[in-house]
Design a protein around this motif. Structure first.
Motif, PDB file in Angstrom:
ATOM      1  N   LEU B  23      73.152  -8.063  67.092  1.00 55.73           N
ATOM      2  CA  LEU B  23      74.072  -8.869  67.880  1.00 55.73           C
ATOM      3  C   LEU B  23      75.036  -7.927  68.581  1.00 55.73           C
ATOM      4  O   LEU B  23      75.503  -6.958  67.990  1.00 55.73           O
ATOM      5  CB  LEU B  23      74.836  -9.759  66.888  1.00 55.73           C
ATOM      6  CG  LEU B  23      76.081 -10.485  67.343  1.00 55.73           C
ATOM      7  CD1 LEU B  23      75.662 -11.713  68.113  1.00 55.73           C
ATOM      8  CD2 LEU B  23      76.905 -10.880  66.141  1.00 55.73           C
ATOM      9  N   HIS B  24      75.308  -8.191  69.868  1.00 55.90           N
ATOM     10  CA  HIS B  24      76.359  -7.440  70.539  1.00 55.90           C
ATOM     11  C   HIS B  24      77.638  -8.240  70.433  1.00 55.90           C
ATOM     12  O   HIS B  24      77.698  -9.397  70.826  1.00 55.90           O
ATOM     13  CB  HIS B  24      75.996  -7.184  72.002  1.00 55.90           C
ATOM     14  CG  HIS B  24      74.730  -6.399  72.138  1.00 55.90           C
ATOM     15  ND1 HIS B  24      74.610  -5.101  71.681  1.00 55.90           N
ATOM     16  CD2 HIS B  24      73.514  -6.744  72.627  1.00 55.90           C
ATOM     17  CE1 HIS B  24      73.386  -4.680  71.896  1.00 55.90           C
ATOM     18  NE2 HIS B  24      72.696  -5.655  72.461  1.00 55.90           N
ATOM     19  N   TRP B  25      78.664  -7.635  69.953  1.00 51.32           N
ATOM     20  CA  TRP B  25      79.864  -8.374  69.588  1.00 51.32           C
ATOM     21  C   TRP B  25      81.066  -7.471  69.789  1.00 51.32           C
ATOM     22  O   TRP B  25      81.154  -6.400  69.206  1.00 51.32           O
ATOM     23  CB  TRP B  25      79.746  -8.823  68.133  1.00 51.32           C
ATOM     24  CG  TRP B  25      80.961  -9.416  67.504  1.00 51.32           C
ATOM     25  CD1 TRP B  25      81.747  -8.843  66.548  1.00 51.32           C
ATOM     26  CD2 TRP B  25      81.533 -10.698  67.754  1.00 51.32           C
ATOM     27  NE1 TRP B  25      82.740  -9.660  66.175  1.00 51.32           N
ATOM     28  CE2 TRP B  25      82.647 -10.833  66.906  1.00 51.32           C
ATOM     29  CE3 TRP B  25      81.203 -11.750  68.629  1.00 51.32           C
ATOM     30  CZ2 TRP B  25      83.450 -11.961  66.907  1.00 51.32           C
ATOM     31  CZ3 TRP B  25      81.994 -12.868  68.612  1.00 51.32           C
ATOM     32  CH2 TRP B  25      83.107 -12.974  67.764  1.00 51.32           C
ATOM     33  N   GLN B  26      81.950  -7.888  70.666  1.00 54.82           N
ATOM     34  CA  GLN B  26      83.184  -7.143  70.931  1.00 54.82           C
ATOM     35  C   GLN B  26      82.889  -5.689  71.264  1.00 54.82           C
ATOM     36  O   GLN B  26      83.520  -4.780  70.740  1.00 54.82           O
ATOM     37  CB  GLN B  26      84.128  -7.221  69.739  1.00 54.82           C
ATOM     38  CG  GLN B  26      84.439  -8.656  69.339  1.00 54.82           C
ATOM     39  CD  GLN B  26      85.581  -8.732  68.340  1.00 54.82           C
ATOM     40  OE1 GLN B  26      86.415  -9.600  68.463  1.00 54.82           O
ATOM     41  NE2 GLN B  26      85.619  -7.826  67.413  1.00 54.82           N
ATOM     42  N   GLY B  27      81.847  -5.499  72.059  1.00 55.99           N
ATOM     43  CA  GLY B  27      81.519  -4.154  72.493  1.00 55.99           C
ATOM     44  C   GLY B  27      80.826  -3.303  71.443  1.00 55.99           C
ATOM     45  O   GLY B  27      80.597  -2.121  71.645  1.00 55.99           O
ATOM     46  N   LEU B  28      80.473  -3.930  70.323  1.00 56.74           N
ATOM     47  CA  LEU B  28      79.801  -3.163  69.273  1.00 56.74           C
ATOM     48  C   LEU B  28      78.423  -3.757  68.996  1.00 56.74           C
ATOM     49  O   LEU B  28      78.160  -4.917  69.279  1.00 56.74           O
ATOM     50  CB  LEU B  28      80.605  -3.208  67.976  1.00 56.74           C
ATOM     51  CG  LEU B  28      81.886  -2.388  67.935  1.00 56.74           C
ATOM     52  CD1 LEU B  28      82.632  -2.703  66.653  1.00 56.74           C
ATOM     53  CD2 LEU B  28      81.549  -0.902  68.018  1.00 56.74           C
TER      54      LEU B  28
END
Ligand SMILES: Cc1cc2nc3c(=O)[nH]c(=O)nc-3n(C[C@H](O)[C@H](O)[C@H](O)COP(=O)(O)OP(=O)(O)OC[C@H]3O[C@@H](n4cnc5c(N)ncnc54)[C@H](O)[C@@H]3O)c2cc1C
Ligand code: HEM
Ligand code: SF4
Lengths: 812, 117
Positions: B23-28
């Motif tokens: 998952l891509h999440w908050q740039g991470l």
């Protein structure tokens, strides 16, 4: 002058007592009479012989050299039918007479043959001697309907043995539940369910009226009118002491020969030991108390009268893998003043019950998990006060460190109940004899040579004590599930376990790790020929996305190119795909095909779709490729059609899994251009025939393959390769390459079990291969039906709208 | 400090038991694991050589639930983020608060657990 000691009965009790006598100072001239023609063997292990787990030679306790070395006359095949106490002689049925000064009666017991109509028919057996076991083995097999009368220890072990020989087995039991002398009703029910899950039919409250059939048995009729078909019957309805001989001699005999605490009979020069005896009204049916008797008697008879026999606590262990039962002491919970602690887990089939009085253990029943029987036996024997342990009676606090569980045991603790070997005796053997393997320990102390259930404990003790401890060859798969792979195959098969998680739940720690889970995944696949519950969480990432993970987390894609043969159209497609997806590296591999490296996970299904080619299994422990040379198609030297044969071989075996990767090659002549002699399986064409070679390698080490067989036709060549292939699948240890496999087994055995096996065995291998093949498919077709987010990352739903990913809305 | 807000991510059905999903999440890059009773979220990057933990196998070291990095079999404790086999004192994997509610996996907007602590 030496005293003449005559021993009647060349069985476990008689010979053990003689062994003990030899340890004392004595001046006996010993003669042993036995009506069986065999040297002394381990009767306990007859069940294992019937189950095919042990050969006859494996269960010999004293070979003929032992008798010679100790100056013991063995008169085997002689039955004593008279004892003359007045003249101190014994007489054999064959007419010889022997004079004795002292007499030891160790005639054991016989199987009880109830007076059922037709019990003398052919095909109706008891199960007591090695000859009985041999007869049963000879008659059992696939398609045979066997009925076992009696659901006690002996009957159930016989039933399991017959079933493992292929028979269809029904157990008829008179009582309300199985092993009713050792288990309560609930325990019996749990055991019944276990056995039924192993494929044995159990009928309780079944009273046998007659055996039907003309001459040979054909059926069993019950008193309620039912009739069961039967070609083979085993009557295991109990045992009765062989005490008739002593009774007619005028000795004091009740049911058994009456002995006192020194094992003396009513005549000063006559002694008795074993199952033929009766002590304080107690009869015997297990070896543990008999060993005690033997030691006492040896002292008495050699003039060291002193040690006494005090009776015993009955303890029973059922020796059926996957149906653990242990019972000891008095398990009746209806008595006054007793408390009962129970655990029932029907899903796992585990039942445990402890009977306590005043915080001391009086009885115990374990079904489904008897791994900690030693602890309970110890509490029972020593009358341990359990006040402090009440909180964890059934689940002991885990050992703090390796070896601590054995370290906590006192030196007097009996490790091997069958042979009465204490922890102290084992430690002494390590120190004085330098014992460092289980085999040596068995040799020196006899520990673990009885029923074998203490082998695990012996191992951990050796590990803790022996400086040069050497692990046995049979290594357990992993700490998470501490069984050897052979045992696991058997467990998976007999317990009908079809998924990795089930195996871990029942036989392991419930979680597993990256070592055991892929191995178990392989085993359930092979055992169930593809009809297993596939569990992707138990597979390495390569097998979850059908591609080979690279050091940067990208993947490589190798399409199948059977025999290394391709077409311009195929090459064009590969080129297009490589450009469309910006594949960083395109490489011709050593396996005669093309690798696309550096592919992103989410592109995998699209690339497969665009290619329209099959998975080459370049990422898994399975069939990699069949390399071929040009062969007779174009080559000037070619004698056989290597390409067609190689392509066909690849077609037959592709998509299947193997213990480790399997690489094959077919060459058209011995010039060997595609290096068939260093492949797991190679076909080498020659004028008018094919050589099939196996176990080759050209990796870190180079090994020239061994010749399996030479055959004439191409079809025979393909069959021989298939036989070896399936044999390796079924018998290889996970992660064992064929070059280790053939060295471990030896080529003679491999040939005997494959190309030289009987037609039935060969057909079995081919049928199982075919079943697996029918259920196998090209892994890349999963692109049409992907699992949720198998390839692409999860996209966070906008505005909190959450969707379940299904086939329709999958990102493909 | 901003008010922590739980954001629905995906239905729990989309996370097969004991398998990772990314998952891509908050740039991470995040790896989510469904461990049956709970979900955990960690940064999808092995502290050793940046292997994708999402592709690892869920396993155990002496009773602690771990994920095994697919590249060099480092075992990372999913509760502490530490590499526990082979035992090293190296950096931890960052982990993020995650929970299941009404069949939906939720992540907290804001900081990682490591930073919040
Ligand atoms: C299949 C099976 C499984 C068993 N499993 C277990 C187990 O798991 N644990 C356990 O503790 N026990 C087990 N037992 C019981 C154990 O084998 C016996 O307790 C033990 O063998 C008794 O020893 P014994 O010497 O008294 O009798 P036996 O071993 O029977 O020896 C008596 C010998 O005397 C011979 N004999 C008898 N009469 C005469 C005569 N008149 N002249 C000459 N020879 C004669 C007999 O042929 C026999 O060879 C099992 C038994 C069987 C059959
Ligand atoms: C993790 C390490 C390795 C990976 C991922 C790997 C991967 C592969 C792959 C995917 C192929 C097949 C190519 C194809 O199917 O067309 C292959 C072929 C091959 N590999 Fe490896 N390999 C590894 C280690 C090794 C090692 C250590 C050796 C030798 C010591 C080796 C020797 C070969 C050879 C000889 C081939 C060619 C096959 C043949 O013609 O028999 N590989 N390897
Ligand atoms: S192995 Fe023989 S047949 Fe095949 S290409 Fe080489 S020389 Fe020709």
């Amino acid at each position: 002058m030496k005293q003449r000691l005559a021993v009647i009965g060349n069985g476990m009790a008689g010979v053990f007592t003689v062994e003990q006598i030899l340890k004392h100072n004595h001046d006996f001239e010993i003669t042993i009479f036995g009506d069986e023609t065999h040297v002394n063997y381990n009767r306990i292990l007859l069940s294992s012989v019937l189950a095919g787990e042990k050969e006859v030679d494996d269960i010999v306790l004293n070979d003929i050299d032992w008798y010679r070395a100790n100056d013991i006359q063995a008169r085997l095949g002689l039955r004593i039918d008279k004892i003359d106490l007045a003249n101190k002689t014994i007489h054999s049925a064959q007419g010889c007479t022997t004079t004795f000064d002292k007499l030891l009666i160790a005639t054991g017991s016989s199987a009880f043959r109830p007076p059922i109509d037709g019990i003398d028919k052919q095909g109706v057996f008891v199960f007591r001697t090695l000859d009985d076991a041999k007869h049963l083995l000879a008659l059992s097999g696939t398609g045979v309907k066997a009925v076992v009368i009696g659901g006690g220890l002996l009957g159930l072990e016989a039933a399991r043995g017959l079933q493992l020989q292929g028979c269809e087995v029904t157990v008829l039991h008179l009582g309300t539940h199985l092993m009713d002398r050792q288990l309560d009703f609930t325990g019996g029910q749990f055991l019944k369910r276990k056995l039924e899950s192993l494929g044995i039919t159990v009928i309780c409250k079944a009273s046998t009226m007659a055996f039907t059939g003309a001459g040979h048995v054909e059926g069993v009729r019950l008193t309620d009118g039912r009739t069961l078909d039967a070609n083979l019957v085993v009557v295991a309805a109990g045992i009765k002491p062989n005490s008739g001989l002593a009774r007619s001699a005028g000795l004091d005999v009740n049911k058994g020969i009456v002995v006192n605490e020194y094992l003396e009979t009513s005549h000063p020069d006559v002694f008795a030991v074993g199952e033929c005896t009766e002590f304080n009204g107690q009869l015997f049916g297990l070896v543990a108390p008999i060993w005690e008797q033997g030691k006492v008697l040896a002292a008495t008879i050699t003039g060291n009268r002193g040690p006494v026999f005090t009776g015993y606590t009955p303890a029973t262990k059922l020796k059926i893998m996957g149906a653990d039962v242990f019972s000891a002491g008095d398990f009746d919970d209806q008595r006054d003043g007793v408390e009962c602690v129970r655990l029932e887990d029907p899903a796992l089939g585990i039942y445990k019950k402890l009977i306590l009085r005043d915080n001391k253990l009086e009885g115990v029943i374990l079904v489904g998990d008897a791994s900690d029987d030693h602890r309970f036996m110890d509490w029972l024997r020593n009358g341990t006060d359990l006040t402090d342990q009440r909180r964890h009676l059934l689940s002991p606090a885990a050992a703090a460190g390796p070896g601590e569980d054995t370290a906590a045991l006192p030196d007097t603790h009996t490790i091997c109940g069958c042979n009465g070997v204490s922890k102290g005796a084992i430690i002494e053997a390590v120190h004085t004899h330098g014992v460092c393997t289980l085999a040596q320990l068995k040799d020196k102390t006899r520990a673990a040579t009885g029923c074998g259930s203490c082998a695990g404990l012996c191992q951990s003790l050796l590990k803790a004590v022996a400086p040069d401890y050497a692990e046995e060859k049979a290594k357990v798969l992993c700490e998470c599930v501490a069984f050897t792979q052979d045992q696991l195959r058997e467990i998976i098969r007999s317990q009908k376990l079809k998924g990795v998680q089930e195996v871990l739940d029942i036989y392991g720690n419930g979680i597993g790790c990256e070592v055991c889970k892929p191995a178990l995944s392989y085993l359930v696949d092979v055992v169930w020929q593809g009809d297993h519950n596939e569990d992707r969480s138990a597979r390495f990432i390569n097998d979850r996305v059908h591609a080979n993970i690279q050091k940067d987390g990208t993947f490589s894609v190798i399409p199948r190119m059977r025999g290394g043969v391709t077409t311009p159209a195929e090459l064009r497609k590969i080129a297009d795909v490589a450009e469309k997806y910006n594949v960083p590296l395109v490489k011709v591999t050593g396996s005669q095909r093309i690798d696309l490296l550096g592919v992103k996970k989410q592109d995998l299904p699209h690339i497969w779709e665009d290619l329209g080619m099959r998975s080459g299994q370049g990422y898994t422990k399975g069939v990699r490729m069949v390399k071929t040379c040009v062969g007779s198609t174009f080559c000037r030297f070619g004698t056989q059609d290597a390409i067609t044969t190689g392509v066909e071989l690849e077609r037959r075996l592709e998509d299947l899994f193997t213990p480790h990767k399997t690489k094959l090659a077919v060459v058209g002549c011995p010039r060997n251009c595609a290096e068939a002699t260093v492949k797991d399986i190679g076909l080498i064409g020659q004028e008018g025939s094919w050589q099939i070679v196996v176990g080759g390698a050209a990796g870190k080490g180079v090994r020239k393959a061994d010749l399996l067989i030479t055959v004439e036709s191409t079809e025979e060549a393909l069959e021989a390769a298939s036989l070896f292939f399936q044999y390796y699948r079924e018998n290889g240890v996970y992660l064992e390459r064929t070059y280790d496999f053939v060295e471990r087994l030896g080529m003679e055995k491999v040939r005997r079990d494959t190309v030289y096996a009987t037609d039935a065995v060969k057909q079995g291998l081919l049928d199982r291969l075919q079943r697996s093949k029918d259920r196998a498919s090209d892994a890349w077709l999963e692109r049409h039906n992907p699992r949720p987010f198998q390839f692409a990352p999860i996209e966070v739903a906008p505005n909190g709208l959450v969707q379940i990913e299904t086939e329709e809305n999958a990102h493909v | 400090m901003s008010n922590p807000q739980w954001v629905p991510i995906t239905a729990i059905e989309n996370l097969p038991l004991n398998e990772g999903r990314s998952l891509h999440w908050q740039g991470l890059d995040i790896a989510l694991f469904n461990l049956g009773a709970r979900v955990v979220a960690v940064e999808n990057k092995c502290p050793h050589q940046h292997g994708p933990l999402v592709d690892g196998m869920v396993s155990n070291v002496e009773g602690r639930v771990t994920v095994t990095c697919p590249l060099h079999t480092r075992r990372i404790c999913l509760d502490t983020g530490q590499i526990i086999k082979p035992a090293t004192a190296g950096p931890c994997v960052r982990s993020f608060p995650a929970k299941i509610e009404a069949g939906v996996v939720l992540l907290q907007k804001g900081r990682s657990e490591a930073e919040a602590a």
